[in-house]
Write an enzyme that holds these catalytic residues in place. Structure first.
Site, PDB file in Angstrom:
ATOM      1  N   GLU A  76       0.841  -1.279  -0.027  1.00 34.64           N
ATOM      2  CA  GLU A  76       0.050   0.049   0.149  1.00 34.64           C
ATOM      3  C   GLU A  76       0.897   1.177  -0.047  1.00 34.64           C
ATOM      4  O   GLU A  76       0.557   2.057   0.902  1.00 34.64           O
ATOM      5  CB  GLU A  76      -1.170  -0.033   1.023  1.00 34.64           C
ATOM      6  CG  GLU A  76      -1.776  -1.287   1.093  1.00 34.64           C
ATOM      7  CD  GLU A  76      -2.731  -1.402   2.434  1.00 34.64           C
ATOM      8  OE1 GLU A  76      -2.845  -0.494   3.318  1.00 34.64           O
ATOM      9  OE2 GLU A  76      -3.439  -2.551   2.602  1.00 34.64           O
ATOM     10  N   GLU A 130      -6.047 -10.819  -0.654  1.00 35.88           N
ATOM     11  CA  GLU A 130      -6.927 -10.510   0.463  1.00 35.88           C
ATOM     12  C   GLU A 130      -8.554 -10.333   0.217  1.00 35.88           C
ATOM     13  O   GLU A 130      -8.920  -9.551   0.685  1.00 35.88           O
ATOM     14  CB  GLU A 130      -6.490  -9.312   1.086  1.00 35.88           C
ATOM     15  CG  GLU A 130      -5.129  -9.171   1.445  1.00 35.88           C
ATOM     16  CD  GLU A 130      -4.535  -7.830   2.271  1.00 35.88           C
ATOM     17  OE1 GLU A 130      -5.421  -7.070   2.591  1.00 35.88           O
ATOM     18  OE2 GLU A 130      -3.298  -7.572   2.075  1.00 35.88           O
TER      19      GLU A 130
HETATM   20  O1  9MR Z   1      -6.957  -8.188   9.018  1.00 31.57           O
HETATM   21  C1  9MR Z   1      -6.094  -7.222   9.724  1.00 31.57           C
HETATM   22  C2  9MR Z   1      -6.645  -6.603  10.909  1.00 31.57           C
HETATM   23  O2  9MR Z   1      -6.637  -7.788  11.870  1.00 31.57           O
HETATM   24  C3  9MR Z   1      -5.665  -5.803  11.464  1.00 31.57           C
HETATM   25  O3  9MR Z   1      -6.354  -5.107  12.689  1.00 31.57           O
HETATM   26  C4  9MR Z   1      -5.440  -4.624  10.489  1.00 31.57           C
HETATM   27  C5  9MR Z   1      -4.788  -3.615  10.911  1.00 31.57           C
HETATM   28  O4  9MR Z   1      -4.828  -2.195  10.061  1.00 31.57           O
HETATM   29  O5  9MR Z   1      -5.184  -5.227   9.309  1.00 31.57           O
HETATM   30  C6  9MR Z   1      -5.867  -6.009   8.969  1.00 31.57           C
HETATM   31  O6  9MR Z   1      -5.258  -6.540   7.775  1.00 31.57           O
HETATM   32  C7  9MR Z   1      -4.967  -5.650   6.520  1.00 31.57           C
HETATM   33  C8  9MR Z   1      -3.739  -6.124   5.687  1.00 31.57           C
HETATM   34  O7  9MR Z   1      -2.549  -6.533   6.516  1.00 31.57           O
HETATM   35  C9  9MR Z   1      -3.398  -5.388   4.541  1.00 31.57           C
HETATM   36  N1  9MR Z   1      -4.473  -4.921   3.959  1.00 31.57           N
HETATM   37  C10 9MR Z   1      -5.698  -4.569   4.351  1.00 31.57           C
HETATM   38  C11 9MR Z   1      -6.022  -5.647   5.537  1.00 31.57           C
HETATM   39  C12 9MR Z   1      -7.393  -5.182   6.218  1.00 31.57           C
HETATM   40  O8  9MR Z   1      -7.390  -3.858   6.759  1.00 31.57           O
END
Ligand code: 9MR
Length: 418
Positions: A147, A276
């Site tokens: 990102e 994802e």
């Molecule tokens: O699913 C993840 C969640 O448990 C965390 O709290 C969050 C923190 O920002 O990140 C989520 O996973 C993310 C991923 O690492 C990167 N792309 C977006 C995902 C959803 O926010």
């Protein structure tokens, strides 16, 4: 003869019962995986993973903040458990992720941590070297930079203005982004390539699956990296949305745009991983049958598009079942975005296949002829306005499991919540 028919019948029954997503994906040469947080708890979680998936990724355990506890200290316990689980079962293991603007360790995100540009690069190198060395031989592909581009209207991180808080990358801030110098991205990939040349390196991002400004920026990033031999895979997150509401969240997607974008990315020589996937719908009020059908069709369409594109090798959902999904916590009133239902607790706990599961299964079952086309070296040309596909010989791909009535409304984004 009778005996033979009975035998054949038995074979057919046996094949049908074994047609889990994993079995089908194995046959199609695609990785179907899931992000996990708690392997081993509850047991049904493991059972479902074993039965349905041939790929795995840590949802949080391998992030910077989880692993690099101090400038010179690392903690691998959580990530080891998940990675070793996958390795022991011969799964395709994704690494997620090295450089991101979220879930950083507190020592790094602290405002008092202000190293020089050179020290930042040295630290980045130490971090990537240490972690890649620890997992050597266990990870198939790894999200190196995650990102780096913010929303359409903002551009490269760090952003400014209304969305700055969500769009500040400390990596970019510490390495001269003020002068529009984003060489930290190239460097991260170069360090990773040198640390382990056997791992596929991924640039991973969201809201760049279709066509648009952000998608173009991401295309330019990976195009530049690819020309230097630094990237192998584009990771498209696919946090999608379908439904009657057109406001309040991002995640709108247009299938024909995905086909077009996949083609231009594949033409760069990149593999494509859907990293994802989740397709959220409104849960309050409860979704009706029509909305659930639309969601199921969305999953089916997405898997179909992946199967029709030879470069698309992986389809990973962001979680196994709805109870463990990040969606409801981030998008109020939305959820049920995954392939298995909500009953993760209770006795006995069950993970039930949802309509979304059946949609993916249908796509995997319906594409035999398409895979034949792929094997023959033919490629698809873009879907026409009526969403029909033709191969290069001009044959209508009636087997393409793509519902021409499938329409996803473009949502108006008010705030990006990732
Ligand atoms: O699913 C993840 C969640 O448990 C965390 O709290 C969050 C923190 O920002 O990140 C989520 O996973 C993310 C991923 O690492 C990167 N792309 C977006 C995902 C959803 O926010």
């Amino acid at each position: 003869m009778k005996h033979l028919l009975i035998s054949l019948g038995l074979v057919v029954v046996a094949q049908t019962s074994a047609q889990t997503l994993k079995t089908l994906a194995d046959a199609r040469g695609i990785h179907i995986g899931a992000a996990v947080t708690f392997p081993g708890s509850p047991a049904v979680y493991d059972t479902t993973l074993n039965r349905e998936f041939n790929g795995i990724v840590c949802e949080n355990a391998m992030k910077f903040g989880s692993i690099m506890t101090g400038e010179n200290s690392f903690s691998y316990t959580g990530a080891d458990a998940i990675v070793n689980f996958g390795v022991a079962r011969g799964m395709f293991v994704r690494g997620h992720n090295f450089l991101w603007h979220k879930q950083m360790p507190s020592w790094f995100s602290s405002t008092s941590y202000t190293p020089s540009r050179d020290s930042t690069f040295r630290m980045m190198k130490k971090y990537i070297n240490a972690v890649m060395t620890h997992f050597k031989g266990k990870i198939n592909e790894w999200d190196i930079v995650n990102e780096a581009v913010a929303r359409d209207s903002v551009g490269m991180r760090p952003g400014t203005g209304a969305f700055a808080a969500d769009q500040n990358s400390k990596w970019a801030l510490l390495t001269d982004a003020a002068n529009h110098n984003y060489d930290y991205i190239d460097s991260a990939f170069a360090y990773a390539r040198r640390a382990d040349s056997t791992v596929l390196l991924v640039y991973n991002d969201y809201d760049c699956e279709g066509m648009g400004k952000k998608s173009n920026m991401v295309y330019n990033i990976v195009s530049g990296l690819k020309s230097k031999g630094l990237v192998d895979v584009i990771g498209l997150q696919c946090h999608f949305y379908v439904g009657p509401s057109t406001s309040g969240s991002n995640g709108a997607w247009v299938p024909s745009e995905l086909v077009t974008n996949f083609q231009r990315l594949a033409a760069l020589g990149l593999r494509i991983s859907l990293t994802e996937v989740d397709v959220r719908i409104q849960t309050s009020p409860a979704p009706d049958a029509a909305l659930l059908a639309l969601q199921r069709d969305g999953y089916k369409t997405l898997m179909s598009i992946c199967l029709a594109q030879p470069a698309c090798k992986s389809f990973f959902t962001w979680g196994v079942n709805d109870a463990q999904s990040w969606v409801p916590g981030s998008f109020s009133g939305y959820g049920v975005a995954l392939l298995f239902d909500n009953t993760s607790s209770g006795s006995p706990a069950t993970f039930t296949r949802k309509g979304t599961y059946l949609g993916v299964q249908e796509a995997l079952l319906a594409t035999t002829n398409l895979r034949g086309l792929r094997a023959n070296g033919l490629r698809l040309i873009p879907l026409d306005a009526h969403s029909r596909g033709f191969d290069l010989r001009g044959r209508n791909l009636s087997v393409f499991p793509y519902n021409p009535n499938f329409v996803i409304r473009k949502s108006i984004t008010s705030q990006h919540k990732q």
